[in-house]
Design a protein around this motif. Structure first.
Motif, short mmCIF file in Angstrom:
data_model
loop_
_atom_site.label_atom_id
_atom_site.label_comp_id
_atom_site.label_asym_id
_atom_site.label_seq_id
_atom_site.Cartn_x
_atom_site.Cartn_y
_atom_site.Cartn_z
N ILE A 97 0.84 -1.21 0.00
CA ILE A 97 0.00 0.00 0.00
C ILE A 97 0.87 1.25 0.00
O ILE A 97 0.59 2.21 -0.73
N LEU A 98 1.94 1.25 0.79
CA LEU A 98 2.85 2.41 0.80
C LEU A 98 3.53 2.57 -0.56
O LEU A 98 3.68 3.70 -1.06
N ALA A 99 3.94 1.46 -1.14
CA ALA A 99 4.62 1.53 -2.45
C ALA A 99 3.69 2.09 -3.51
O ALA A 99 4.07 2.96 -4.30
N PHE A 100 2.44 1.60 -3.55
CA PHE A 100 1.48 2.06 -4.56
C PHE A 100 1.17 3.55 -4.40
O PHE A 100 0.91 4.24 -5.39
N SER A 101 1.17 4.05 -3.18
CA SER A 101 0.71 5.42 -2.94
C SER A 101 1.84 6.43 -2.74
O SER A 101 1.63 7.63 -2.93
N LEU A 102 3.04 5.96 -2.38
CA LEU A 102 4.11 6.91 -2.03
C LEU A 102 5.41 6.72 -2.81
O LEU A 102 6.31 7.56 -2.72
N SER A 103 5.53 5.63 -3.56
CA SER A 103 6.79 5.39 -4.27
C SER A 103 7.01 6.43 -5.37
O SER A 103 6.08 6.81 -6.08
N GLU A 104 8.26 6.88 -5.50
CA GLU A 104 8.59 7.85 -6.55
C GLU A 104 8.74 7.19 -7.91
O GLU A 104 8.68 7.86 -8.94
N LEU A 190 8.12 2.11 6.43
CA LEU A 190 7.59 3.46 6.32
C LEU A 190 8.71 4.45 5.99
O LEU A 190 8.55 5.32 5.12
N PHE A 191 9.84 4.31 6.66
CA PHE A 191 10.95 5.24 6.46
C PHE A 191 11.60 5.08 5.08
O PHE A 191 12.37 5.94 4.65
N ARG A 192 11.27 4.00 4.37
CA ARG A 192 11.73 3.87 2.98
C ARG A 192 11.00 4.85 2.08
O ARG A 192 11.55 5.33 1.09
N TYR A 193 9.74 5.13 2.41
CA TYR A 193 8.91 5.98 1.57
C TYR A 193 8.78 7.41 2.10
O TYR A 193 8.64 8.35 1.33
N ILE A 194 8.79 7.54 3.42
CA ILE A 194 8.83 8.87 4.04
C ILE A 194 10.05 8.88 4.95
O ILE A 194 9.99 8.39 6.08
N SER A 230 4.37 14.31 0.62
CA SER A 230 4.80 13.27 -0.32
C SER A 230 3.90 13.21 -1.55
O SER A 230 4.37 13.12 -2.68
N ARG A 231 2.60 13.29 -1.33
CA ARG A 231 1.67 13.24 -2.47
C ARG A 231 1.79 14.50 -3.33
O ARG A 231 1.75 14.43 -4.56
N TYR A 232 1.94 15.65 -2.69
CA TYR A 232 2.08 16.90 -3.45
C TYR A 232 3.36 16.88 -4.30
O TYR A 232 3.33 17.23 -5.48
N LEU A 233 4.48 16.44 -3.71
CA LEU A 233 5.75 16.42 -4.44
C LEU A 233 5.71 15.41 -5.59
O LEU A 233 6.47 15.53 -6.55
N SER A 234 4.82 14.41 -5.49
CA SER A 234 4.64 13.46 -6.59
C SER A 234 3.66 13.98 -7.63
O SER A 234 3.29 13.25 -8.56
N GLN A 235 3.23 15.24 -7.43
CA GLN A 235 2.29 15.91 -8.33
C GLN A 235 0.92 15.23 -8.37
O GLN A 235 0.21 15.27 -9.38
N VAL A 266 11.54 24.80 0.45
CA VAL A 266 11.55 25.52 -0.83
C VAL A 266 10.53 24.92 -1.79
O VAL A 266 10.85 24.47 -2.90
N VAL A 267 9.28 24.88 -1.35
CA VAL A 267 8.19 24.43 -2.21
C VAL A 267 7.10 25.51 -2.22
O VAL A 267 6.95 26.27 -1.27
N ARG A 268 6.36 25.57 -3.32
CA ARG A 268 5.30 26.57 -3.47
C ARG A 268 4.00 25.90 -3.93
O ARG A 268 3.65 25.94 -5.11
N PRO A 269 3.28 25.29 -3.00
CA PRO A 269 2.03 24.63 -3.39
C PRO A 269 0.99 25.65 -3.84
O PRO A 269 0.98 26.79 -3.40
N PRO A 270 0.07 25.23 -4.72
CA PRO A 270 -1.01 26.13 -5.15
C PRO A 270 -1.99 26.38 -4.00
O PRO A 270 -1.98 25.68 -2.99
N ALA A 271 -2.87 27.35 -4.20
CA ALA A 271 -3.82 27.75 -3.15
C ALA A 271 -4.70 26.58 -2.71
O ALA A 271 -5.00 26.44 -1.52
N SER A 272 -5.12 25.73 -3.66
CA SER A 272 -5.99 24.61 -3.30
C SER A 272 -5.29 23.66 -2.32
O SER A 272 -5.92 23.13 -1.40
N GLU A 273 -3.99 23.44 -2.51
CA GLU A 273 -3.24 22.57 -1.60
C GLU A 273 -3.05 23.23 -0.23
O GLU A 273 -3.14 22.58 0.81
N LEU A 274 -2.78 24.54 -0.22
CA LEU A 274 -2.61 25.25 1.05
C LEU A 274 -3.91 25.26 1.84
O LEU A 274 -3.93 25.04 3.06
#
Length: 699
Positions: A97-104, A190-194, A230-235, A266-274
């Motif tokens: 489940i972690l791999a499917f949802s958080l793997s880069e 968990l620490f492999r993905y986060i 993690s999800r935001y950085l994966s777009q 040093v990330v700039r998420p859009p307003a919807s994410e904030l």
């Protein structure tokens, strides 16, 4: 060695006292026979490495005694075992489940088969279970050529699922404790993905912007933020159309936390994410009351819950009602937001709380439907256990009668409320004065505190002072160990330095005035309070809340008023308070705006409304006014319309109006009394009916 075996092994490693088969059986939900087999496997492992084995002590239990060299050798062995042991099915499902949802990188099942060293049929069964788990969240698992496994579902739901799955797999994350040994398989994966460093960075920003202290939700807030990041950085983004735009208050601590975190990384998420992350984090806050709807609901529910639990358990919580209400009210506000938003949080002490405070837990469980009317969602057992902790802390405080004391500090990483619970138990059972509750990150503060002993819920060393490792909830088996620890350190026993609290004396003086035929007016009440202050007599002013009749003046009572609609009714009932400068015009506007925004929530009972807004909306002084309506007014509440009597409450804080709220709750539950008040044509008769219960209580 299986994960469960490893967890049992760690219990012995970290425990400084003996453990019984019954205790382990209950904690791990397996039979005594299975526990014996697990211990046999652990002892075979210890013997094979020429280490001391777990021994049985007659009439006490089992204990593992290791010297420092053996502990270091064992730490290295456990790390090695964790890394190279095969994963069991639960561990594989968690990793999948972690791999499917958080793997880069794209995830392909044939790669996972090879990594786990399992057959295709075993992988097929694992995937069947993964699909069933995710289906409960409304998430589909798809296999797409060249993309591998992808999840299909609402992004908001996927994030909630990840957070929930992590909470179910891991009781208590130890990402801040550098000395934490023997991480579980789940933590390692968990620490492999986060990465642990990311969690530490988030926690550091939390420390800078929100609080330097541990609290009941800190680890969970950090973890939820990490999932979002993690999800935001994966777009994997939340579209603005998928999330209601929330008006962020730039002054909130959660907004500062998110702003600082974005600058740090040093990330700039859009307003919807904030908007999304600030709103979600606000629901974790015990002090988060984002609007006047939640403010009054938390107030009413806290008072009603205390009354219900006292009546059900026959425990006199009213003795500690003020401090209990303060903590419960703040917790209730966060609870309402969480449950409304379907955000689940984990309580690692749930089963222990149910075991040792079952009467309180089940009383709260009976009251839960009253809360669920507000939240529109069911309360989890974890939430009920958190509420129980607040009550159980008061139980310990009620039973305290100190004659001598030891001065100590509690070190606890489960959160402030859990640390306080341990502190109250130590005070109640062993006459120990706990000066502070600290986290492992605050250990340096011990040098600055006037303490002699340390009690910790996790294994650690502190050469300068005696230290004992204990469970957050003191069990019968560990009391002897604490008593023996105190006996070994009896040179630190101190006489109690009594600080006179004259609150009881204050009440006794009021009773004397009443017994001699006098009337306790607000003027006498305040003069007596000033006299105590002038003579340096300490009183707990949080316990000295005025009654309804102390605040409601005859000039604040308006009878048979003619109002064309609900807005004019609010303006009319607020007029006496506005005229006397108890409130500003902004408060009147805020009351009307809240009803326009949130609906007729101020209609609290049959034919009765309580107009209010938040204290900061324009309250200058505690006050209340009331108006009966010549013609009933419809507010839009199908169950309780039309309104025939309306109160206006101006509260300055969260505690000074408690007795007023109790009187209003009693009135809400007494439709006959409301009808009698509505029929009054003069103020004297109105007061006599309204205050008859208070008069009875004072006789």
């Amino acid at each position: 060695m299986k994960d469960r075996t490893m967890q049992i092994f760690k219990r012995f490693i970290w425990s400084d006292y003996s453990l019984t088969l019954d205790e382990l059986s209950e904690d791990f939900k397996i039979s005594n026979r299975t526990i014996r087999n697990e211990i046999k496997e652990i002892n075979e492992f210890l013997i094979s490495h020429e280490l001391s084995e777990i021994k049985t002590i007659r009439n006490k239990g089992m204990v593992l005694t290791l010297d420092q060299l053996e502990k270091e050798q064992l730490d290295a062995l456990i790390d090695e075992k964790n890394e190279f042991d095969y994963l069991n099915r639960e561990e594989r499902i968690f990793d999948l489940i972690l791999a499917f949802s958080l793997s880069e990188q794209p995830v392909f099942l044939y790669q996972k088969e090879s990594e786990y060293q399992i057959s295709k049929s075993t992988m097929d069964e694992d995937m069947r279970r993964v699909r069933n788990i995710l289906l409960e969240y409304g998430i589909e698992v798809l296999s797409i050529p060249k993309q591998g496994i992808v999840l299909k579902g609402s992004e908001r739901t996927i994030r909630t699922m990840i957070y929930d799955v992590i909470n179910q797999a891991i009781d208590s994350l130890r990402f801040l404790d550098e000395n934490a040994s023997g991480l579980s398989i789940s933590e390692i994966h968990l620490f492999r993905y986060i990465p642990r460093e990311v969690l530490k960075q988030i926690d550091h920003v939390y420390h800078q912007t929100i609080s330097s202290r541990e609290d009941i939700y800190r680890n969970q807030l950090v973890m939820f933020t990490a999932v979002w990041l993690s999800r935001y950085l994966s777009q994997e983004l939340i579209p603005s159309s998928d999330w209601e735009i929330w008006d962020i208050d730039q002054n909130t601590l959660k907004t500062s936390f998110v702003d600082q975190l974005c600058q740090t990384l040093v990330v700039r998420p859009p307003a919807s994410e904030l908007n999304y992350i600030v709103f979600m984090l606000e629901t974790f806050s015990t002090g988060s009351i984002s609007n006047s709807v939640e403010w009054v609901q938390a107030q009413l529910l806290s008072i009603q819950l205390i009354q219900f639990v006292e009546q059900t358990t026959q425990i006199p919580f009213s003795k500690k009602e003020e401090s209990l209400h303060e903590g419960l009210y703040r917790h209730m506000a966060g609870l309402i937001s969480r449950v409304k938003s379907e955000i689940q949080i984990l309580n690692p002490l749930k089963e222990t709380v149910k075991r040792y405070y079952g009467n309180i837990y089940f009383a709260i469980e009976k009251f839960a439907p009253a809360i669920e009317v507000i939240t529109k969602n069911e309360l989890s057992e974890d939430e009920i256990a958190f509420l129980t902790i607040h009550f159980s802390t008061s139980v310990s405080a009620i039973n305290q009668e100190l004659k001598y004391t030891y001065k100590a500090v509690v070190v606890c990483n489960h959160g402030t409320a859990t640390g306080r619970l341990l502190a109250e138990h130590l005070k109640e059972l062993f006459n120990i004065e706990v000066v502070a509750v600290l986290s492992t990150g605050e250990m340096e503060l011990i040098k600055k505190l006037d303490v002699d002993l340390i009690f910790s819920t996790l294994s650690l060393t502190y050469p300068e002072k005696p230290i004992l490792v204990v469970d957050p909830i003191i069990k019968i088996e560990s009391r002897k160990n604490i008593q023996a620890f105190l006996e070994r350190n009896k040179q630190f026993k101190r006489l109690v330095n009594n600080v006179n609290d004259s609150t009881e004396l204050f009440y006794e003086v009021l009773d004397l005035i009443k017994d001699s035929g006098g009337t306790i007016s607000s003027h006498i009440y305040r003069n007596l309070e000033n006299a105590f202050d002038k003579n340096h007599l300490k009183i707990n002013k949080r316990e000295l809340q005025p009654m309804l009749k102390d605040v409601l003046k005859p000039s604040d009572i308006l009878l048979l008023e003619k109002c064309s609609d609900w807005e004019s009714a609010i303006r009319r009932v607020a007029y006496p308070l506005l005229k006397e400068n108890y409130i500003n015009e902004s408060y009147v506007q805020a009351m009307i705006a809240s009803v326009n925004e949130f609906g007729p929530y101020i209609v609290m009972g049959k034919h009765l409304a309580l107009a209010h807004a938040r204290p900061e909306d324009g309250v200058n002084k505690l006050g209340i006014s009331v108006a009966t309506l010549a013609e009933p007014v419809v507010f839009g509440n199908d169950a309780n319309d039309p309104v025939k009597i309306i109160f206006c409450l101006a509260a300055v804080d969260s505690f000074s109006h408690l007795n007023i709220m109790k009187s209003l709750i009693d009135l809400i539950n007494d439709e006959t009394k409301i009808n009698r008040l509505i029929d009054c044509s003069n103020v004297s008769d109105f007061e006599a009916i309204l205050y008859e219960e208070e008069e009875r209580q004072q006789k």
